[in-house]
Every structure is written in structure tokens, then in C-alpha cells.
Design an enzyme around this catalytic site. Structure first.
Site, PDB file in Angstrom:
ATOM      1  CE  LYS A  52       4.230  -1.315  -2.775  1.00 22.30           C
ATOM      2  NZ  LYS A  52       3.368  -1.581  -1.608  1.00 22.30           N
ATOM      3  CD  GLN A  96       2.287   0.563   1.129  1.00 19.43           C
ATOM      4  OE1 GLN A  96       2.232   0.402  -0.086  1.00 19.43           O
ATOM      5  NE2 GLN A  96       3.143  -0.104   1.883  1.00 19.43           N
ATOM      6  CG  ASP A 119      -0.244  -6.100  -1.799  1.00 22.34           C
ATOM      7  OD1 ASP A 119       0.703  -6.221  -2.606  1.00 22.34           O
ATOM      8  OD2 ASP A 119      -0.343  -5.152  -0.994  1.00 22.34           O
TER       9      ASP A 119
END
Ligand code: NAD
Length: 285
Positions: A52, A96, A119
Site C-alpha cells: 500500500k 491494518q 477503508d
């Protein structure tokens, strides 16, 4: 059977993002910035975070990763999130997952300002998605919908079968399909006679994480398969359905399918980058 090429689609989207960031730079503004928090040292999480970060930087955006040991006090993680929420140079924050078991993941996710929730997993964003007014969409579901759209696959009026009901993939994808006027059947581990349902589906989306979940004959002729799963087997990466073993039979049966790898996977990261850019643009209107 048409191969739905997620890799090529993701490349196009990333090229467009890079172009926009270049323009932002050219007029003298600061570039969009993503902050990533990784707690613990799971090798798979570390490699996802690296990729990422690398993608973000390769598109000209800024990225800062905070690597915290699994012994970090929950209060310290919440304080870091709070600092990032208030940092005007940060547009998007990503934690994460999965966090180590001893943390209250929901509490930590809810501590992100929902307008910086890269997200799209914050309660507020989940609620807005269910109301049909998403502020930011979770990356994998957004990637699936983008693949359907860019491959001119009609969703309205189709019977879409979503296998898996996770907060990350299955549930939000089912919601997005409903909003696009599909008739949706949501299947999960308690569903009986799964193949009776998939055989009457027009679009089947699998996200169970079980190789060989379904056989080519479990689909009706001309159906469309979106295989989200990434299963690591002795023979390499496989989907729930798509694998080198099933490819030929699927070709005879389906009208289109995403390969694994190279289908939904590359779209997820491209959508994350799109979320970062979109949040930057919204904040700096
Ligand atoms: P998860 O374990 O949270 O959820 C799996 C879901 O599948 C559950 O809702 C469960 O009820 C359902 N399920 C399990 N066995 C089933 C069965 N036999 N029949 C019907 N339903 C069944 O997993 P997740 O996070 O949603 O991920 C699912 C898969 O998608 C994994 O393989 C994961 O690696 C992959 N994934 C891929 C991407 C990508 O970018 N391509 C992103 C996220 C997840």
C-alpha cells in the site's frame, strides 16, 4: 468466456490518479497523504502495508506508516489516531487489520474520524452505505462494483448471489448490489444446498475463503463469476472457484469471470488510492 481483467482496470485507475496528483503538485498544493498504522508483526500484514505504501508513493502521494509493537497500550494507539485525526496534512487513516486479539478493534476503528476512514469501515460509513449515501466505500466492494461497471455488466434486475457476509466484503457488496437494483441472495456458512442457489444466479460473487467451494457445473450457462477469495494452496493462489484446474471447464460454462490472481485483488489497492485522493479533494474543496 470473457476474462475480467482487474489488473488492467486497476492500472488505468492508478494512472488517472497519478495524473491528478501531478496536476495538484503543478499548481503548488500539497499532495494527498495516507497514514497507515500497523500493530504487531504478522508477515502477511507487513507485506500488505508495504505494498500500500509503495503504491501510494508511486502515484506521487504521501504515505507515513506507523509500525507499533503488539505490546503498545490501547490508549497509545487511540492517542495516535487522535493526533492523525487533527493533523491537517493527513487526509486518510488506515489501520491494518486484523489487530492482535487483545485489542478492542471496533473501539480503535471507531476512533478514526469517519471523514478520514480510508477503508470505509467506521460505523458512520457503514451506516451511510446502508442508507445509500456512502461517504467512502470499503475498497474491495468498491473494486467489485467498478469491475462490473467498467466491463458493462448490467446489475439491475439480475439475480446476484453473494457468498460470504463479512463486514469487509460480503455485507457491503450485497448492499451495493441492492442499491443498484439487483435481486440479492446473501449466502454464508449456514446456507443449505449452496449449489441450488448458485445454479439460479446470474452474477455469483464468492468470498468464503475455501478453495473448491463450487464446481463449474454449479453455475448456470452464461453466468458471471466474481471470485474474490485469495486462497494459498500448494499449487499457488486460487479463488473459491477459479484455479488452473477449473479454468477450462469454467470457460465452457460462464460468460465472464475474474481470474485469481489478477481479478479483484489489484482493484482493492487501486480503490484505496482512489479513496485517499477523493478524501483529499473533499477536504480541500
Ligand atoms: P471472512 O472469513 O471474514 O468471511 C468469510 C465468509 O464466508 C463468512 O461470512 C462465512 O459465513 C462465509 N463462508 C465460509 N464458508 C462458507 C461456505 N462453505 N459456504 C458459504 N459461505 C461460507 O473472510 P473475508 O475477509 O470476507 O474474506 C473472504 C475471502 O476473500 C478470503 O479468501 C480473503 O482472502 C479474500 N479477500 C480478498 C480480497 C481481495 O482484494 N481480493 C479482499 C478481502 C478479502
Amino acid at each position: 468466456m470473457k476474462i475480467i481483467d482487474g489488473k488492467a482496470c486497476a492500472q488505468q485507475i492508478k494512472a488517472q490518479i497519478a495524473k491528478e496528483v501531478e496536476m495538484i503538485k503543478a499548481i503548488g498544493f500539497r499532495v494527498p497523504k495516507l497514514a497507515i498504522i500497523l500493530v504487531g508483526d504478522r508477515p502477511d500484514s507487513m507485506s500488505y502495508v508495504k505494498s500500500k505504501e509503495k503504491t501510494c508513493l508511486s502515484l506521487g502521494m504521501d504515505c507515513q506508516t506507523y509500525l507499533l509493537p503488539a505490546t503498545t497500550a490501547e490508549r497509545d494507539i487511540l492517542d495516535l489516531v487522535d493526533r492523525l485525526n487533527n493533523d491537517r496534512s493527513v487526509d486518510a487513516v488506515l489501520i491494518q487489520l486484523p489487530l492482535p486479539d487483545h485489542y478492542d478493534s471496533a473501539r480503535i476503528l471507531e476512533s478514526i474520524d469517519y471523514r478520514k476512514d480510508a477503508d470505509g469501515l467506521h460505523l458512520m460509513n457503514v451506516g451511510l452505505l446502508h442508507l445509500g449515501e456512502p461517504y467512502v466505500m470499503p475498497c474491495t466492494p468498491k473494486g467489485i462494483m467498478t469491475l462490473l461497471e467498467t466491463n458493462n455488466i448490467e446489475v439491475a434486475g439480475q439475480h446476484a448471489v453473494m457468498i460470504g457476509r463479512s463486514q469487509l466484503v460480503g455485507e457491503p457488496t450485497a448492499q451495493l448490489l441492492i442499491r443498484q437494483n439487483a435481486t440479492v441472495t446473501l449466502c454464508h456458512s449456514h446456507t443449505r444446498n449452496l449449489s441450488d442457489i448458485t445454479r439460479i444466479g446470474d452474477i455469483i460473487i464468492t468470498a468464503a475463503g475455501h478453495p473448491n467451494l463450487l464446481k463449474p457445473e454449479d453455475f448456470k450457462e452464461g453466468a458471471i463469476l466474481i471470485d474474490v477469495a485469495i486462497n494459498r494452496t500448494e499449487e499457488g493462489l486460487e479463488g473459491d472457484v477459479y484455479s488452473p484446474r477449473t479454468r477450462e471447464a469454467l470457460e465452457q460454462r460462464l460468460s465472464a469471470a475474474t481470474p485469481v490472481p489478477g481479478g479483484v485483488g489489484p482493484m482493492t489497492i487501486a480503490m484505496l488510492m482512489q479513496n485517499v485522493l477523493d478524501m483529499y479533494k473533499t477536504r480541500n474543496k
